[in-house]
Motif scaffolding. Structure first.
Motif, PDB file in Angstrom:
ATOM      1  N   ILE A 197       0.841  -1.208   0.000  1.00  0.00           N
ATOM      2  CA  ILE A 197       0.000   0.000   0.000  1.00  0.00           C
ATOM      3  C   ILE A 197       0.873   1.253   0.000  1.00  0.00           C
ATOM      4  N   LEU A 198       1.956   1.243   0.786  1.00  0.00           N
ATOM      5  CA  LEU A 198       2.828   2.420   0.887  1.00  0.00           C
ATOM      6  C   LEU A 198       3.497   2.759  -0.445  1.00  0.00           C
ATOM      7  N   ILE A 199       3.759   1.736  -1.291  1.00  0.00           N
ATOM      8  CA  ILE A 199       4.409   2.018  -2.582  1.00  0.00           C
ATOM      9  C   ILE A 199       3.406   2.035  -3.737  1.00  0.00           C
ATOM     10  N   GLY A 200       2.101   1.910  -3.418  1.00  0.00           N
ATOM     11  CA  GLY A 200       1.076   2.005  -4.454  1.00  0.00           C
ATOM     12  C   GLY A 200       0.896   0.745  -5.273  1.00  0.00           C
ATOM     13  N   ALA A 201       1.085  -0.431  -4.659  1.00  0.00           N
ATOM     14  CA  ALA A 201       0.933  -1.703  -5.384  1.00  0.00           C
ATOM     15  C   ALA A 201      -0.325  -2.434  -4.901  1.00  0.00           C
ATOM     16  N   LYS A 202      -0.750  -3.433  -5.698  1.00  0.00           N
ATOM     17  CA  LYS A 202      -1.953  -4.194  -5.327  1.00  0.00           C
ATOM     18  C   LYS A 202      -1.636  -5.379  -4.413  1.00  0.00           C
ATOM     19  N   ASP A 203      -0.412  -5.860  -4.448  1.00  0.00           N
ATOM     20  CA  ASP A 203       0.002  -6.975  -3.576  1.00  0.00           C
ATOM     21  C   ASP A 203       1.524  -7.047  -3.613  1.00  0.00           C
ATOM     22  N   TRP A 209      12.916   6.224  -5.758  1.00  0.00           N
ATOM     23  CA  TRP A 209      13.483   5.713  -4.502  1.00  0.00           C
ATOM     24  C   TRP A 209      13.340   6.731  -3.376  1.00  0.00           C
ATOM     25  N   PHE A 210      13.599   7.994  -3.669  1.00  0.00           N
ATOM     26  CA  PHE A 210      13.562   9.006  -2.613  1.00  0.00           C
ATOM     27  C   PHE A 210      12.178   9.631  -2.449  1.00  0.00           C
ATOM     28  N   ARG A 211      11.187   9.006  -3.063  1.00  0.00           N
ATOM     29  CA  ARG A 211       9.800   9.374  -2.765  1.00  0.00           C
ATOM     30  C   ARG A 211       9.106   8.285  -1.947  1.00  0.00           C
ATOM     31  N   MET A 212       9.845   7.222  -1.642  1.00  0.00           N
ATOM     32  CA  MET A 212       9.250   6.148  -0.834  1.00  0.00           C
ATOM     33  C   MET A 212       9.135   6.587   0.624  1.00  0.00           C
ATOM     34  N   MET A 251       9.429   3.904   6.026  1.00  0.00           N
ATOM     35  CA  MET A 251       9.146   2.524   6.447  1.00  0.00           C
ATOM     36  C   MET A 251       9.625   1.553   5.366  1.00  0.00           C
ATOM     37  N   CYS A 252       9.461   1.945   4.096  1.00  0.00           N
ATOM     38  CA  CYS A 252       9.876   1.070   2.984  1.00  0.00           C
ATOM     39  C   CYS A 252      11.396   0.918   2.962  1.00  0.00           C
ATOM     40  N   TRP A 253      12.122   2.001   3.233  1.00  0.00           N
ATOM     41  CA  TRP A 253      13.593   1.921   3.306  1.00  0.00           C
ATOM     42  C   TRP A 253      14.025   0.982   4.433  1.00  0.00           C
ATOM     43  N   ALA A 254      13.326   1.079   5.569  1.00  0.00           N
ATOM     44  CA  ALA A 254      13.671   0.212   6.710  1.00  0.00           C
ATOM     45  C   ALA A 254      13.418  -1.253   6.362  1.00  0.00           C
ATOM     46  N   HIS A 259       5.209  13.729  -5.615  1.00  0.00           N
ATOM     47  CA  HIS A 259       6.116  14.401  -4.669  1.00  0.00           C
ATOM     48  C   HIS A 259       6.495  13.439  -3.562  1.00  0.00           C
ATOM     49  N   GLY A 260       7.294  13.921  -2.609  1.00  0.00           N
ATOM     50  CA  GLY A 260       7.781  13.070  -1.517  1.00  0.00           C
ATOM     51  C   GLY A 260       6.670  12.638  -0.579  1.00  0.00           C
ATOM     52  N   PRO A 261       6.995  11.775   0.374  1.00  0.00           N
ATOM     53  CA  PRO A 261       5.945  11.129   1.173  1.00  0.00           C
ATOM     54  C   PRO A 261       5.342  11.978   2.292  1.00  0.00           C
ATOM     55  N   TYR A 262       6.063  12.970   2.803  1.00  0.00           N
ATOM     56  CA  TYR A 262       5.563  13.691   3.986  1.00  0.00           C
ATOM     57  C   TYR A 262       5.229  15.129   3.608  1.00  0.00           C
ATOM     58  N   HIS A 263       4.230  15.261   2.738  1.00  0.00           N
ATOM     59  CA  HIS A 263       3.906  16.547   2.132  1.00  0.00           C
ATOM     60  C   HIS A 263       2.686  17.131   2.830  1.00  0.00           C
ATOM     61  N   PHE A 264       2.914  17.820   3.956  1.00  0.00           N
ATOM     62  CA  PHE A 264       1.794  18.401   4.707  1.00  0.00           C
ATOM     63  C   PHE A 264       1.446  19.759   4.112  1.00  0.00           C
TER      64      PHE A 264
END
Length: 540
Positions: free
Chosen positions: A104-110, A195-198, A201-204, A529-534
Protein backbone atom coordinates in the motif's frame (compact mmCIF):
# COMPACT_ATOMS: atom_id res chain seq x y z
CA UNK A 1 -0.23 12.95 -5.34
CA UNK A 2 -3.30 11.72 -7.15
CA UNK A 3 -5.08 8.57 -6.13
CA UNK A 4 -8.48 7.04 -6.60
CA UNK A 5 -9.79 5.27 -3.55
CA UNK A 6 -11.90 2.24 -4.24
CA UNK A 7 -15.55 2.25 -3.26
CA UNK A 8 -16.70 -0.57 -5.55
CA UNK A 9 -14.42 -3.26 -4.13
CA UNK A 10 -15.42 -5.01 -0.89
CA UNK A 11 -13.16 -4.81 2.17
CA UNK A 12 -10.37 -7.39 2.40
CA UNK A 13 -12.14 -8.74 5.52
CA UNK A 14 -15.11 -9.91 3.40
CA UNK A 15 -14.82 -13.44 1.93
CA UNK A 16 -15.28 -13.04 -1.84
CA UNK A 17 -13.91 -16.34 -3.19
CA UNK A 18 -15.29 -19.87 -3.22
CA UNK A 19 -13.92 -20.64 0.25
CA UNK A 20 -15.50 -19.06 3.32
CA UNK A 21 -14.60 -18.66 6.96
CA UNK A 22 -11.41 -20.24 8.31
CA UNK A 23 -10.47 -21.95 5.03
CA UNK A 24 -10.62 -18.61 3.21
CA UNK A 25 -8.02 -17.27 5.67
CA UNK A 26 -5.77 -20.35 5.62
CA UNK A 27 -5.57 -20.34 1.80
CA UNK A 28 -5.48 -16.57 1.23
CA UNK A 29 -2.76 -14.92 -0.86
CA UNK A 30 -3.88 -11.39 0.10
CA UNK A 31 -0.92 -9.67 1.77
CA UNK A 32 -3.23 -7.93 4.28
CA UNK A 33 -4.79 -11.17 5.52
CA UNK A 34 -1.35 -12.81 5.73
CA UNK A 35 -0.20 -9.85 7.85
CA UNK A 36 -3.12 -10.50 10.22
CA UNK A 37 -2.38 -14.25 10.32
CA UNK A 38 1.13 -13.35 11.48
CA UNK A 39 -0.24 -10.86 14.02
CA UNK A 40 -2.71 -13.27 15.61
CA UNK A 41 -0.18 -16.12 15.83
CA UNK A 42 2.63 -13.88 17.12
CA UNK A 43 0.56 -12.24 19.85
CA UNK A 44 -0.43 -15.75 21.02
CA UNK A 45 3.24 -16.80 21.24
CA UNK A 46 4.11 -13.47 22.86
CA UNK A 47 1.75 -14.17 25.76
CA UNK A 48 3.15 -17.69 26.16
CA UNK A 49 6.63 -16.08 26.41
CA UNK A 50 5.31 -13.48 28.87
CA UNK A 51 3.82 -16.26 31.01
CA UNK A 52 7.15 -18.10 31.13
CA UNK A 53 8.99 -14.88 32.03
CA UNK A 54 6.41 -14.22 34.76
CA UNK A 55 7.12 -17.65 36.32
CA UNK A 56 10.89 -17.05 36.13
CA UNK A 57 10.46 -13.82 38.09
CA UNK A 58 8.31 -15.60 40.71
CA UNK A 59 11.16 -18.10 41.20
CA UNK A 60 13.47 -15.21 42.14
CA UNK A 61 11.10 -13.87 44.82
CA UNK A 62 12.83 -16.06 47.45
CA UNK A 63 16.54 -16.69 47.97
CA UNK A 64 16.32 -20.49 48.08
CA UNK A 65 12.99 -21.85 46.96
CA UNK A 66 11.25 -25.04 45.94
CA UNK A 67 8.77 -23.66 43.37
CA UNK A 68 10.38 -25.52 40.45
CA UNK A 69 13.57 -27.56 39.95
CA UNK A 70 16.80 -26.10 38.60
CA UNK A 71 16.43 -28.20 35.43
CA UNK A 72 12.94 -26.76 34.84
CA UNK A 73 14.33 -23.23 35.32
CA UNK A 74 16.99 -23.91 32.65
CA UNK A 75 14.26 -25.13 30.31
CA UNK A 76 12.12 -22.05 31.04
CA UNK A 77 14.78 -19.47 30.14
CA UNK A 78 15.64 -21.45 27.00
CA UNK A 79 12.04 -21.67 25.82
CA UNK A 80 11.32 -18.04 26.80
CA UNK A 81 14.25 -16.94 24.62
CA UNK A 82 13.38 -19.19 21.66
CA UNK A 83 9.71 -18.09 21.64
CA UNK A 84 10.34 -14.38 22.13
CA UNK A 85 13.21 -14.11 19.67
CA UNK A 86 12.38 -16.56 16.88
CA UNK A 87 8.57 -16.32 17.09
CA UNK A 88 8.00 -12.70 18.08
CA UNK A 89 10.68 -10.03 17.74
CA UNK A 90 12.64 -11.29 14.68
CA UNK A 91 9.58 -11.77 12.43
CA UNK A 92 7.45 -9.16 14.32
CA UNK A 93 7.25 -5.87 12.45
CA UNK A 94 8.30 -7.01 8.95
CA UNK A 95 5.88 -9.96 8.91
CA UNK A 96 2.91 -8.02 10.30
CA UNK A 97 3.21 -4.40 9.12
CA UNK A 98 5.63 -5.11 6.27
CA UNK A 99 3.18 -7.57 4.77
CA UNK A 100 0.13 -5.43 5.42
CA UNK A 101 1.43 -2.00 4.45
CA UNK A 102 4.49 -2.30 2.18
CA UNK A 103 2.43 -2.78 -1.03
CA UNK A 104 0.00 0.00 0.00
CA UNK A 105 2.83 2.42 0.89
CA UNK A 106 4.41 2.02 -2.58
CA UNK A 107 1.08 2.00 -4.45
CA UNK A 108 0.93 -1.70 -5.38
CA UNK A 109 -1.95 -4.19 -5.33
CA UNK A 110 0.00 -6.98 -3.58
CA UNK A 111 3.54 -8.26 -3.01
CA UNK A 112 5.49 -9.71 -5.94
CA UNK A 113 5.03 -13.35 -4.91
CA UNK A 114 1.69 -13.76 -3.10
CA UNK A 115 1.87 -17.59 -2.88
CA UNK A 116 5.43 -17.46 -1.57
CA UNK A 117 4.11 -15.02 1.02
CA UNK A 118 1.55 -17.55 2.23
CA UNK A 119 4.23 -20.27 2.18
CA UNK A 120 6.40 -18.11 4.47
CA UNK A 121 3.56 -18.01 7.03
CA UNK A 122 3.21 -21.81 6.86
CA UNK A 123 6.98 -22.19 7.42
CA UNK A 124 6.54 -19.90 10.44
CA UNK A 125 3.67 -21.96 11.86
CA UNK A 126 5.41 -25.32 11.23
CA UNK A 127 8.58 -24.00 12.93
CA UNK A 128 6.49 -22.71 15.84
CA UNK A 129 4.71 -26.06 16.27
CA UNK A 130 8.06 -27.91 16.21
CA UNK A 131 9.43 -25.50 18.84
CA UNK A 132 6.42 -26.21 21.09
CA UNK A 133 6.70 -29.99 20.45
CA UNK A 134 10.36 -29.92 21.55
CA UNK A 135 9.15 -29.06 25.07
CA UNK A 136 7.10 -32.23 25.47
CA UNK A 137 8.97 -34.85 23.44
CA UNK A 138 12.37 -36.56 23.54
CA UNK A 139 14.52 -36.05 26.62
CA UNK A 140 12.57 -33.03 27.84
CA UNK A 141 12.64 -29.30 27.10
CA UNK A 142 16.00 -27.94 25.81
CA UNK A 143 18.16 -26.43 28.57
CA UNK A 144 20.99 -24.74 26.66
CA UNK A 145 19.68 -21.17 26.54
CA UNK A 146 18.33 -19.73 23.25
CA UNK A 147 21.89 -19.55 21.82
CA UNK A 148 22.41 -23.39 21.80
CA UNK A 149 26.13 -22.97 22.60
CA UNK A 150 28.41 -25.91 21.77
CA UNK A 151 29.72 -28.16 23.27
CA UNK A 152 26.86 -28.31 25.82
CA UNK A 153 24.18 -28.38 23.09
CA UNK A 154 25.99 -31.39 21.60
CA UNK A 155 26.16 -33.34 24.87
CA UNK A 156 22.90 -32.58 26.72
CA UNK A 157 20.29 -35.33 26.77
CA UNK A 158 17.39 -32.87 26.37
CA UNK A 159 15.49 -32.39 23.11
CA UNK A 160 17.84 -29.84 21.55
CA UNK A 161 17.72 -31.39 18.07
CA UNK A 162 14.02 -30.66 17.54
CA UNK A 163 14.30 -27.11 18.93
CA UNK A 164 17.27 -26.41 16.65
CA UNK A 165 15.39 -27.86 13.67
CA UNK A 166 12.43 -25.59 14.54
CA UNK A 167 14.74 -22.54 14.37
CA UNK A 168 16.06 -23.87 11.02
CA UNK A 169 12.51 -24.05 9.57
CA UNK A 170 11.71 -20.55 10.88
CA UNK A 171 14.75 -19.29 8.95
CA UNK A 172 13.01 -20.22 5.68
CA UNK A 173 10.04 -18.05 6.61
CA UNK A 174 12.42 -15.13 7.20
CA UNK A 175 14.30 -15.65 3.90
CA UNK A 176 11.12 -15.92 1.79
CA UNK A 177 9.78 -12.71 3.33
CA UNK A 178 13.09 -10.97 2.53
CA UNK A 179 13.04 -12.11 -1.11
CA UNK A 180 9.45 -10.95 -1.47
CA UNK A 181 10.07 -7.47 -0.03
CA UNK A 182 13.20 -6.81 -2.09
CA UNK A 183 11.45 -7.81 -5.34
CA UNK A 184 8.28 -5.89 -4.45
CA UNK A 185 10.19 -2.65 -3.77
CA UNK A 186 12.29 -3.00 -6.94
CA UNK A 187 9.47 -4.00 -9.30
CA UNK A 188 6.08 -2.77 -8.05
CA UNK A 189 6.48 0.90 -7.09
CA UNK A 190 3.67 3.09 -8.44
CA UNK A 191 4.36 5.49 -11.36
CA UNK A 192 6.38 8.43 -10.05
CA UNK A 193 7.37 6.56 -6.85
CA UNK A 194 11.11 7.09 -7.16
CA UNK A 195 13.48 5.71 -4.50
CA UNK A 196 13.56 9.01 -2.61
CA UNK A 197 9.80 9.37 -2.76
CA UNK A 198 9.25 6.15 -0.83
CA UNK A 199 8.03 6.40 2.77
CA UNK A 200 10.89 5.67 5.16
CA UNK A 201 9.15 2.52 6.45
CA UNK A 202 9.88 1.07 2.98
CA UNK A 203 13.59 1.92 3.31
CA UNK A 204 13.67 0.21 6.71
CA UNK A 205 11.95 -2.91 5.33
CA UNK A 206 14.29 -2.92 2.32
CA UNK A 207 17.40 -2.82 4.55
CA UNK A 208 15.91 -5.52 6.78
CA UNK A 209 15.09 -7.76 3.81
CA UNK A 210 18.74 -7.79 2.70
CA UNK A 211 19.84 -8.90 6.19
CA UNK A 212 17.13 -11.60 6.21
CA UNK A 213 18.32 -12.85 2.85
CA UNK A 214 22.09 -12.74 3.43
CA UNK A 215 22.49 -13.56 7.14
CA UNK A 216 19.78 -16.19 7.75
CA UNK A 217 21.43 -18.93 5.60
CA UNK A 218 24.52 -18.77 7.86
CA UNK A 219 22.58 -19.64 11.00
CA UNK A 220 20.58 -22.26 9.05
CA UNK A 221 23.78 -24.08 8.06
CA UNK A 222 25.14 -23.74 11.62
CA UNK A 223 21.99 -25.26 13.13
CA UNK A 224 22.11 -28.16 10.66
CA UNK A 225 25.72 -28.79 11.73
CA UNK A 226 24.59 -28.98 15.38
CA UNK A 227 21.97 -31.61 14.45
CA UNK A 228 24.53 -33.60 12.40
CA UNK A 229 26.99 -33.36 15.27
CA UNK A 230 24.39 -34.70 17.74
CA UNK A 231 23.34 -37.62 15.52
CA UNK A 232 26.59 -38.58 13.78
CA UNK A 233 29.35 -37.07 15.96
CA UNK A 234 31.13 -35.46 12.98
CA UNK A 235 33.34 -33.35 15.27
CA UNK A 236 33.04 -29.81 13.85
CA UNK A 237 32.24 -28.13 17.19
CA UNK A 238 33.20 -30.89 19.67
CA UNK A 239 36.70 -30.23 21.12
CA UNK A 240 36.99 -33.90 22.15
CA UNK A 241 37.01 -34.78 18.44
CA UNK A 242 39.24 -31.93 17.30
CA UNK A 243 36.34 -29.53 16.72
CA UNK A 244 36.19 -25.88 17.75
CA UNK A 245 33.33 -24.66 19.99
CA UNK A 246 34.43 -21.05 19.32
CA UNK A 247 33.65 -21.61 15.64
CA UNK A 248 30.04 -22.25 16.65
CA UNK A 249 29.91 -18.93 18.54
CA UNK A 250 31.31 -17.05 15.53
CA UNK A 251 28.85 -18.65 13.10
CA UNK A 252 25.93 -18.14 15.47
CA UNK A 253 26.63 -14.45 16.12
CA UNK A 254 27.45 -13.66 12.47
CA UNK A 255 23.71 -14.19 12.01
CA UNK A 256 22.35 -13.30 15.43
CA UNK A 257 23.85 -9.86 15.74
CA UNK A 258 22.50 -8.74 12.33
CA UNK A 259 19.24 -10.36 13.55
CA UNK A 260 19.11 -7.64 16.22
CA UNK A 261 18.87 -5.18 13.32
CA UNK A 262 16.22 -7.34 11.61
CA UNK A 263 14.29 -6.70 14.82
CA UNK A 264 15.02 -2.99 15.26
CA UNK A 265 15.16 -1.52 11.71
CA UNK A 266 11.45 -2.00 10.89
CA UNK A 267 10.69 -0.64 14.37
CA UNK A 268 12.65 2.50 13.49
CA UNK A 269 10.78 2.66 10.17
CA UNK A 270 7.41 2.58 11.93
CA UNK A 271 8.50 5.34 14.34
CA UNK A 272 9.62 7.43 11.33
CA UNK A 273 6.07 7.14 9.91
CA UNK A 274 4.37 8.05 13.19
CA UNK A 275 6.38 11.12 14.21
CA UNK A 276 5.81 13.32 11.07
CA UNK A 277 2.08 12.51 11.16
CA UNK A 278 1.66 13.76 14.73
CA UNK A 279 4.13 16.66 14.39
CA UNK A 280 2.32 17.71 11.18
CA UNK A 281 5.54 18.49 9.37
CA UNK A 282 7.90 16.68 6.97
CA UNK A 283 10.49 14.39 8.47
CA UNK A 284 13.81 16.11 9.17
CA UNK A 285 16.67 14.73 7.06
CA UNK A 286 14.87 12.20 4.84
CA UNK A 287 18.01 10.98 3.05
CA UNK A 288 20.01 10.77 6.30
CA UNK A 289 17.38 8.43 7.76
CA UNK A 290 17.19 6.37 4.53
CA UNK A 291 20.98 5.94 4.30
CA UNK A 292 21.33 5.32 8.05
CA UNK A 293 19.00 2.30 7.62
CA UNK A 294 21.28 0.91 4.93
CA UNK A 295 24.44 1.65 6.92
CA UNK A 296 23.03 -0.05 10.04
CA UNK A 297 22.40 -3.13 7.88
CA UNK A 298 25.97 -2.99 6.52
CA UNK A 299 28.02 -2.08 9.64
CA UNK A 300 25.74 -4.19 11.86
CA UNK A 301 26.99 -7.25 10.01
CA UNK A 302 30.59 -6.56 11.08
CA UNK A 303 30.28 -6.37 14.88
CA UNK A 304 29.24 -9.92 15.86
CA UNK A 305 32.31 -10.78 17.98
CA UNK A 306 31.48 -8.20 20.67
CA UNK A 307 29.34 -11.04 22.09
CA UNK A 308 32.58 -13.00 22.53
CA UNK A 309 35.07 -10.66 24.22
CA UNK A 310 35.43 -13.13 27.11
CA UNK A 311 35.54 -16.21 24.85
CA UNK A 312 39.15 -15.71 23.82
CA UNK A 313 40.45 -13.82 20.77
CA UNK A 314 43.51 -11.76 19.84
CA UNK A 315 44.00 -8.22 21.15
CA UNK A 316 43.80 -6.86 17.61
CA UNK A 317 40.44 -8.57 17.01
CA UNK A 318 39.11 -7.28 20.32
CA UNK A 319 40.10 -3.70 19.48
CA UNK A 320 38.64 -3.88 15.95
CA UNK A 321 35.29 -5.23 17.16
CA UNK A 322 35.23 -2.74 20.03
CA UNK A 323 35.70 0.14 17.55
CA UNK A 324 33.07 -1.20 15.13
CA UNK A 325 30.61 -1.54 18.03
CA UNK A 326 31.04 2.17 18.71
CA UNK A 327 30.69 3.00 14.99
CA UNK A 328 27.39 1.14 14.54
CA UNK A 329 25.82 3.39 17.19
CA UNK A 330 26.28 6.45 14.93
CA UNK A 331 23.52 5.74 12.35
CA UNK A 332 21.09 4.92 15.19
CA UNK A 333 21.99 8.24 16.83
CA UNK A 334 21.34 10.03 13.50
CA UNK A 335 17.81 8.61 13.51
CA UNK A 336 17.14 9.71 17.11
CA UNK A 337 18.42 13.22 16.32
CA UNK A 338 16.22 13.43 13.22
CA UNK A 339 13.11 12.22 15.08
CA UNK A 340 13.57 14.83 17.80
CA UNK A 341 14.29 17.50 15.15
CA UNK A 342 11.07 16.57 13.32
CA UNK A 343 9.11 17.19 16.54
CA UNK A 344 10.87 20.55 17.08
CA UNK A 345 8.43 23.41 16.29
CA UNK A 346 5.89 20.91 14.97
CA UNK A 347 2.13 21.23 15.59
CA UNK A 348 2.17 18.25 17.93
CA UNK A 349 -1.03 16.23 18.24
CA UNK A 350 -0.46 14.04 21.31
CA UNK A 351 -2.27 10.77 20.50
CA UNK A 352 -1.63 7.19 21.79
CA UNK A 353 0.67 6.20 18.86
CA UNK A 354 2.92 9.21 19.56
CA UNK A 355 3.02 8.37 23.29
CA UNK A 356 4.34 4.88 22.49
CA UNK A 357 6.72 6.27 19.82
CA UNK A 358 8.25 8.65 22.40
CA UNK A 359 8.40 5.75 24.90
CA UNK A 360 10.31 3.81 22.24
CA UNK A 361 12.85 6.65 21.84
CA UNK A 362 13.40 6.93 25.61
CA UNK A 363 13.78 3.19 26.26
CA UNK A 364 15.76 2.54 23.07
CA UNK A 365 18.25 5.28 24.02
CA UNK A 366 18.82 3.57 27.39
CA UNK A 367 19.27 0.24 25.60
CA UNK A 368 21.56 1.75 22.96
CA UNK A 369 23.77 3.66 25.39
CA UNK A 370 24.21 0.62 27.64
CA UNK A 371 25.19 -1.25 24.46
CA UNK A 372 27.90 1.30 23.60
CA UNK A 373 29.20 0.92 27.16
CA UNK A 374 29.65 -2.79 26.54
CA UNK A 375 31.73 -2.02 23.47
CA UNK A 376 34.40 -0.83 25.92
CA UNK A 377 36.48 -3.95 26.61
CA UNK A 378 37.17 -3.33 30.30
CA UNK A 379 33.48 -2.78 31.06
CA UNK A 380 32.42 -5.75 28.95
CA UNK A 381 34.69 -8.24 30.72
CA UNK A 382 33.25 -7.12 34.07
CA UNK A 383 29.54 -7.34 33.15
CA UNK A 384 29.54 -10.15 30.56
CA UNK A 385 26.97 -12.87 31.35
CA UNK A 386 25.50 -10.88 34.25
CA UNK A 387 21.95 -9.58 34.65
CA UNK A 388 23.21 -6.30 33.11
CA UNK A 389 23.22 -8.03 29.72
CA UNK A 390 19.67 -9.30 30.27
CA UNK A 391 18.49 -5.80 31.23
CA UNK A 392 20.27 -4.15 28.28
CA UNK A 393 18.93 -6.72 25.82
CA UNK A 394 15.33 -6.23 26.98
CA UNK A 395 15.65 -2.44 26.80
CA UNK A 396 16.62 -2.78 23.12
CA UNK A 397 14.31 -5.66 22.15
CA UNK A 398 11.24 -5.00 24.29
CA UNK A 399 11.69 -1.29 25.02
CA UNK A 400 12.73 -0.82 21.38
CA UNK A 401 11.09 -3.36 19.06
CA UNK A 402 8.20 -4.17 21.44
CA UNK A 403 7.15 -0.57 22.10
CA UNK A 404 7.53 0.31 18.41
CA UNK A 405 5.31 -2.66 17.50
CA UNK A 406 2.71 -1.39 19.99
CA UNK A 407 3.02 2.13 18.54
CA UNK A 408 2.61 0.80 14.98
CA UNK A 409 -0.40 -1.27 16.06
CA UNK A 410 -2.06 1.82 17.59
CA UNK A 411 -1.18 3.95 14.53
CA UNK A 412 -2.47 1.56 11.86
CA UNK A 413 -5.23 -0.13 13.88
CA UNK A 414 -8.02 2.10 12.47
CA UNK A 415 -6.80 1.35 8.94
CA UNK A 416 -6.46 -2.40 9.47
CA UNK A 417 -9.86 -3.05 11.09
CA UNK A 418 -11.80 0.14 10.37
CA UNK A 419 -12.49 0.48 14.13
CA UNK A 420 -11.23 2.88 16.79
CA UNK A 421 -10.04 1.82 20.26
CA UNK A 422 -10.58 3.64 23.57
CA UNK A 423 -7.75 6.18 23.85
CA UNK A 424 -8.35 6.58 27.61
CA UNK A 425 -7.80 2.85 28.19
CA UNK A 426 -4.55 2.93 26.17
CA UNK A 427 -3.29 5.88 28.23
CA UNK A 428 -4.29 3.98 31.40
CA UNK A 429 -2.43 0.85 30.20
CA UNK A 430 0.72 2.88 29.47
CA UNK A 431 1.39 3.74 33.13
CA UNK A 432 1.75 0.20 34.55
CA UNK A 433 3.62 -0.86 31.39
CA UNK A 434 6.17 1.96 31.64
CA UNK A 435 6.62 1.83 35.43
CA UNK A 436 6.77 -1.97 35.51
CA UNK A 437 9.14 -2.15 32.54
CA UNK A 438 11.70 0.15 34.17
CA UNK A 439 11.43 -1.47 37.60
CA UNK A 440 12.01 -4.89 36.03
CA UNK A 441 14.80 -4.23 33.54
CA UNK A 442 16.61 -1.33 35.21
CA UNK A 443 16.54 -3.48 38.34
CA UNK A 444 18.23 -6.22 36.32
CA UNK A 445 20.98 -3.83 35.17
CA UNK A 446 21.66 -2.79 38.77
CA UNK A 447 21.83 -6.47 39.76
CA UNK A 448 24.34 -7.06 36.94
CA UNK A 449 26.64 -4.25 38.09
CA UNK A 450 26.42 -5.73 41.61
CA UNK A 451 27.68 -9.03 40.18
CA UNK A 452 24.55 -11.22 39.82
CA UNK A 453 25.20 -13.76 37.02
CA UNK A 454 22.41 -14.41 34.49
CA UNK A 455 20.61 -17.77 34.23
CA UNK A 456 21.14 -18.64 37.90
CA UNK A 457 18.36 -20.58 39.56
CA UNK A 458 18.98 -19.15 43.06
CA UNK A 459 20.68 -15.97 44.27
CA UNK A 460 22.73 -14.79 47.27
CA UNK A 461 21.11 -12.62 49.98
CA UNK A 462 22.83 -9.39 48.86
CA UNK A 463 20.91 -9.53 45.55
CA UNK A 464 17.53 -10.21 47.10
CA UNK A 465 16.15 -6.66 47.42
CA UNK A 466 16.62 -5.82 43.73
CA UNK A 467 15.17 -9.20 42.73
CA UNK A 468 12.01 -8.36 44.67
CA UNK A 469 11.84 -4.91 42.98
CA UNK A 470 12.25 -6.53 39.54
CA UNK A 471 9.60 -9.18 40.26
CA UNK A 472 7.06 -6.58 41.45
CA UNK A 473 7.86 -4.61 38.28
CA UNK A 474 7.00 -7.70 36.20
CA UNK A 475 3.51 -7.73 37.79
CA UNK A 476 2.90 -4.12 36.75
CA UNK A 477 4.20 -4.85 33.25
CA UNK A 478 1.91 -7.88 32.78
CA UNK A 479 -1.07 -5.85 34.05
CA UNK A 480 -0.33 -3.10 31.50
CA UNK A 481 0.03 -5.64 28.66
CA UNK A 482 -3.32 -7.27 29.52
CA UNK A 483 -5.03 -3.85 29.60
CA UNK A 484 -3.41 -2.87 26.28
CA UNK A 485 -4.33 -5.99 24.32
CA UNK A 486 -7.72 -6.28 26.04
CA UNK A 487 -8.58 -2.77 24.83
CA UNK A 488 -7.57 -3.58 21.24
CA UNK A 489 -9.42 -6.91 21.26
CA UNK A 490 -12.59 -5.19 22.50
CA UNK A 491 -12.21 -2.52 19.79
CA UNK A 492 -11.97 -5.13 16.98
CA UNK A 493 -15.42 -6.49 17.92
CA UNK A 494 -17.18 -3.56 19.60
CA UNK A 495 -15.17 -0.47 18.64
CA UNK A 496 -16.68 2.59 16.97
CA UNK A 497 -16.22 2.88 13.20
CA UNK A 498 -13.00 4.74 12.38
CA UNK A 499 -12.60 7.48 9.79
CA UNK A 500 -10.50 6.72 6.70
CA UNK A 501 -7.79 9.11 7.95
CA UNK A 502 -8.21 9.66 11.70
CA UNK A 503 -4.66 10.99 12.28
CA UNK A 504 -4.35 13.31 9.25
CA UNK A 505 -1.60 11.19 7.66
CA UNK A 506 -0.41 11.94 4.11
CA UNK A 507 1.15 8.66 2.92
CA UNK A 508 -0.80 6.44 0.50
CA UNK A 509 -2.45 4.15 3.05
CA UNK A 510 -4.51 7.12 4.32
CA UNK A 511 -5.96 7.79 0.85
CA UNK A 512 -7.92 4.50 0.70
CA UNK A 513 -10.95 3.32 2.70
CA UNK A 514 -10.72 1.68 6.15
CA UNK A 515 -10.46 -1.29 6.18
CA UNK A 516 -8.68 -1.39 2.80
CA UNK A 517 -10.38 -2.89 -0.28
CA UNK A 518 -9.23 -6.28 -1.57
CA UNK A 519 -6.79 -4.88 -4.19
CA UNK A 520 -5.92 -1.72 -2.21
CA UNK A 521 -6.47 0.76 -5.08
CA UNK A 522 -9.11 0.90 -7.83
CA UNK A 523 -6.52 2.63 -9.99
CA UNK A 524 -2.80 2.54 -9.27
CA UNK A 525 -1.94 6.02 -7.92
CA UNK A 526 0.50 8.40 -9.61
CA UNK A 527 3.02 9.91 -7.21
CA UNK A 528 4.17 13.46 -7.83
CA UNK A 529 6.12 14.40 -4.67
CA UNK A 530 7.78 13.07 -1.52
CA UNK A 531 5.95 11.13 1.17
CA UNK A 532 5.56 13.69 3.99
CA UNK A 533 3.91 16.55 2.13
CA UNK A 534 1.79 18.40 4.71
CA UNK A 535 -0.32 21.20 3.27
CA UNK A 536 -0.32 23.64 6.18
CA UNK A 537 2.65 25.89 6.79
CA UNK A 538 5.19 24.81 9.37
CA UNK A 539 5.20 26.63 12.70
CA UNK A 540 7.64 29.53 12.71
Amino acid sequence: MSTHASTAQPSYLVDTGERKGLMAWLTTTDHKRIGLLYLYSMVTFFFVGVGIGFVMRLVQLTTFQKLITAQTYNALFTVHGVIMIFLFVVPGLPAIFGNFFLPILIGAKDVSFPRLNLASWYFFIVGAILAVLSLFTGGGAPDTGWTFYAPFSLKTGTNVSLAVFAAFVLGFSSMLTGINFITTIHRLRAPGMKWFRMPLMCWALYSTAWIQLLATPIVAITLVLVILERFFGIGIFDPAKGGDPLLYQHLFWIYSHPAVYIMILPAMGAITEIIPTFAKRPVFGYKAIAFSSMSIAAVGSLVWAHHMFTSGMSNVAQMVFSLLTMVVAVPSAIKVFNWVSTLYKGSIDFQPPLLFALTFIFLFCIGGLTGVMQGALAVNVHIHDTYFIVGHFHYVMFGGTGMALFAALLYWFPKMWGKMYSKKMIYAAWFPMFIGFNMLYFGMMILGVMGMPRRYYVHLPQFHTMHVVATVGSWFLVLGLLMFFGTLLYAIFKGKKAEDNPWGGVTLEWTIPSPPPLENFEEIPTVTHGPYHFEQKEAK
